[in-house]
Design a protein around this motif. Structure first.
Motif, PDB file in Angstrom:
ATOM      1  N   GLU A 139       0.829  -1.206   0.000  1.00 40.27           N
ATOM      2  CA  GLU A 139       0.000   0.000   0.000  1.00 40.27           C
ATOM      3  C   GLU A 139       0.861   1.253   0.000  1.00 40.27           C
ATOM      4  O   GLU A 139       0.510   2.261  -0.607  1.00 40.27           O
ATOM      5  N   ARG A 151      -5.650  -6.662  -7.203  1.00 38.84           N
ATOM      6  CA  ARG A 151      -6.635  -5.660  -7.619  1.00 38.84           C
ATOM      7  C   ARG A 151      -7.872  -6.305  -8.235  1.00 38.84           C
ATOM      8  O   ARG A 151      -8.923  -5.671  -8.332  1.00 38.84           O
ATOM      9  N   LEU A 157      -7.754  12.171  -9.323  1.00 43.52           N
ATOM     10  CA  LEU A 157      -7.771  10.712  -9.251  1.00 43.52           C
ATOM     11  C   LEU A 157      -8.580  10.101 -10.386  1.00 43.52           C
ATOM     12  O   LEU A 157      -8.193   9.081 -10.963  1.00 43.52           O
ATOM     13  N   GLN A 200      -6.427  10.359 -13.574  1.00 40.02           N
ATOM     14  CA  GLN A 200      -5.265   9.474 -13.600  1.00 40.02           C
ATOM     15  C   GLN A 200      -5.668   7.995 -13.590  1.00 40.02           C
ATOM     16  O   GLN A 200      -5.029   7.174 -14.237  1.00 40.02           O
ATOM     17  N   ASP A 201      -6.729   7.664 -12.841  1.00 37.31           N
ATOM     18  CA  ASP A 201      -7.179   6.269 -12.812  1.00 37.31           C
ATOM     19  C   ASP A 201      -7.654   5.818 -14.188  1.00 37.31           C
ATOM     20  O   ASP A 201      -7.495   4.657 -14.563  1.00 37.31           O
ATOM     21  N   LYS A 231      -3.083   4.944 -14.056  1.00 35.70           N
ATOM     22  CA  LYS A 231      -2.088   5.360 -13.072  1.00 35.70           C
ATOM     23  C   LYS A 231      -2.694   5.273 -11.678  1.00 35.70           C
ATOM     24  O   LYS A 231      -3.901   5.466 -11.493  1.00 35.70           O
ATOM     25  N   ARG A 232      -1.868   5.008 -10.683  1.00 37.54           N
ATOM     26  CA  ARG A 232      -2.316   4.901  -9.295  1.00 37.54           C
ATOM     27  C   ARG A 232      -1.453   5.815  -8.438  1.00 37.54           C
ATOM     28  O   ARG A 232      -0.352   5.455  -8.037  1.00 37.54           O
ATOM     29  N   SER A 289      -0.130   7.789  -5.270  1.00 41.34           N
ATOM     30  CA  SER A 289      -0.122   7.680  -3.812  1.00 41.34           C
ATOM     31  C   SER A 289      -0.547   9.002  -3.198  1.00 41.34           C
ATOM     32  O   SER A 289      -0.634  10.030  -3.886  1.00 41.34           O
ATOM     33  N   SER A 322      -4.216   3.935  -3.158  1.00 40.40           N
ATOM     34  CA  SER A 322      -3.666   3.555  -4.467  1.00 40.40           C
ATOM     35  C   SER A 322      -3.514   2.032  -4.567  1.00 40.40           C
ATOM     36  O   SER A 322      -3.752   1.451  -5.626  1.00 40.40           O
ATOM     37  N   TYR A 323      -3.197   1.397  -3.463  1.00 37.97           N
ATOM     38  CA  TYR A 323      -3.070  -0.076  -3.485  1.00 37.97           C
ATOM     39  C   TYR A 323      -4.421  -0.735  -3.734  1.00 37.97           C
ATOM     40  O   TYR A 323      -4.567  -1.625  -4.569  1.00 37.97           O
ATOM     41  N   ARG A 372      -7.072   0.536  -5.065  1.00 37.37           N
ATOM     42  CA  ARG A 372      -7.618   0.850  -6.378  1.00 37.37           C
ATOM     43  C   ARG A 372      -6.974   0.002  -7.460  1.00 37.37           C
ATOM     44  O   ARG A 372      -7.518  -0.151  -8.521  1.00 37.37           O
TER      45      ARG A 372
END
Length: 454
Positions: A207, A233, A408, A411-412, A416-417, A419, A451-452, A454
């Motif tokens: 994470e 994920r 978010l 980027q998602d 991309k994830r 932090s 981020s982990y 997601r």
């Protein structure tokens, strides 16, 4: 020897009159509760009468101005017969409504259905049923399973829990999300190497993005760590939530904000509140010759007048506060959620020359419909977040949260994830300097996973 003697004293004190108390109570009521309060007052005070109310349409009403039209001819209802009429056919109406109304299957019902298909004894089914009914909405144990059964039945717990964990959704009947992920990882076909060990001992490191530490601890390559991360994920930490049957909450907006020809138009939703008046008969009796009747009718007329004035004052105050909020938050209503500026109750109270408690009462539980959605008036009050932009620009907490959501989502969508630290760095580039833990707090309030996750 003590003596008593009369003495004069002067003092100031504030007392709530019945009218003031009623006015304060009406001011705090949301629209739905105000409708109930009006109905109660109509039933208890005969001097108060209903002048007019919002029209309602009955299912039994028909338009006799033209030919009958079969509205359900193209319906997807399989039990519908063309030409059938609801008029005079209560049984047919009841059957139709029963077929039209439904509710989603709950997690308990879905798991119990699968349990009934298992080749198990009645005793085992009873223990399995206790285990399932003990699960919360996430699919986790509410009480320790050992407390559910007698000593004689405890040997049945583990095999039945192992069975239920394979039901859809996979991973229920576990203690927490970590155990659920372990179960799901164990049931995967051809899982990545060391996946269960990563779930059991290294989730926190993943994470935080410490992939090198995980690879070193398990003696595997970074590519294998990334492969395990992608597999994680695809799992569901809270499997029971897909069967959540929480009913949607509905609100009736007290205000409607529209834009016409570049100008804002603020409209009070008074159609939901019936028009009230004082009964003329009671007004005449209140000024008549009969003393007892005059006393009784007079009290009812006064209470009716107070109630009507209380509703009028509530509506006037609500409009004044909403107009003030509109002026302070004009950029929000023009450009969107992230343009919400810092605003406090004190700002509105000072602008309108009223107390902060009045502003708090009138905005609590009151909603306004805008082109950006329906919001509680409390939503427009937000604390300041220090900025480092030109002139030391100030940002509202809600505005910063919307900026985080926007980053978010963008980027998602690109895979991309970011932090929390990366988000804090991006916000700093926009002139918003907040700590990583503050970013994590705002992200949590937005109900966005790390981020982990997601």
């Amino acid at each position: 020897m003590q003596f008593q003697k009369p003495a004069l004293s002067q003092r100031q004190e504030m007392r709530l009159t019945p009218q003031l108390l009623q006015s304060i109570q009406l001011m705090t009521l949301p629209l739905q509760e105000l409708q109930l309060r009006v109905q109660e007052e109509l039933e208890t005070n005969p001097a108060l009468e209903l002048v007019s109310e919002a029209p309602s349409l009955s299912l039994n009403e028909r338009d006799d101005s033209g030919d009958d039209y079969d509205y359900f001819e193209n319906s997807s209802d399989p039990g519908y017969s063309p030409g059938a009429s609801f008029q005079g056919d209560e049984e047919g109406k009841r059957n139709f409504l029963e077929g039209a109304l439904s509710r989603p299957e709950s997690l308990h019902e879905h798991l119990l259905w699968q349990l009934r298909l298992q080749p198990i004894s009645e005793r085992e089914f009873r223990v399995g049923e206790l285990l399932i009914l003990n699960l919360d909405d996430n699919g986790f144990h509410q009480e320790p399973p050992d407390l559910l059964v007698s000593d004689d039945d405890r040997p049945l717990l583990k095999p039945l829990m192992d069975t239920i964990r394979t039901f859809e959704p996979v991973g229920c009947c576990t203690a927490d999300f970590r155990e659920s992920l372990l179960v799901q990882a164990g049931l995967m076909v051809d899982p990545p190497p060391k996946l269960q060990e990563i779930v059991g001992n290294h989730l926190e490191k993943l994470e935080r993005g410490h992939h090198h530490e995980v690879a070193q601890a398990l003696a595997i390559s970074l590519e294998e760590v990334q492969e395990a991360l992608e597999a994680l994920r695809s799992l569901t930490p809270y499997p029971g939530r897909m069967f959540s049957s929480d009913a949607a909450g509905y609100v009736i907006p007290d205000l409607l904000l529209k834009r016409e020809e570049g100008q804002f138009l603020l409209v009070l939703n008074d159609e939901q509140i019936p028009v009230l008046g004082v009964n003329p008969f009671f007004s005449r009796v209140a000024t008549g010759d009969n003393r007892e009747a005059r006393k009784f009718a007079g009290r009812g007329v006064r209470e009716a007048q107070w109630f009507i004035q209380g509703i009028q004052q509530r509506n006037e105050t609500l409009l004044r506060v909403a107009r003030a909020i509109l002026e302070f938050q004009r950029d929000f209503f023009l450009k969107g959620k992230k343009h919400l500026v810092p605003l406090t109750l004190k700002d509105i109270a000072f602008e309108l020359n009223v107390s902060e408690s009045t502003v708090s009462r009138i905005t609590n539980g009151k909603y306004i419909q805008t082109e950006w959605g329906i919001f509680e008036l409390k939503h427009f009050f937000s604390n300041r977040v220090a900025g480092a932009g030109p002139g030391g620009a100030q940002y509202s907490k809600e505005g910063v949260k919307e900026i985080i959501r926007e980053i978010l989502e963008e980027q998602d969508s690109q895979g991309k994830r970011f932090s929390d630290q990366k988000l804090a760095d991006l916000l700093a580039q926009r002139g918003i300097k907040i700590a990583r833990r503050t970013v994590a707090k705002y992200r949590s309030e937005l109900k966005i996973s790390s981020s982990y996750e997601r």
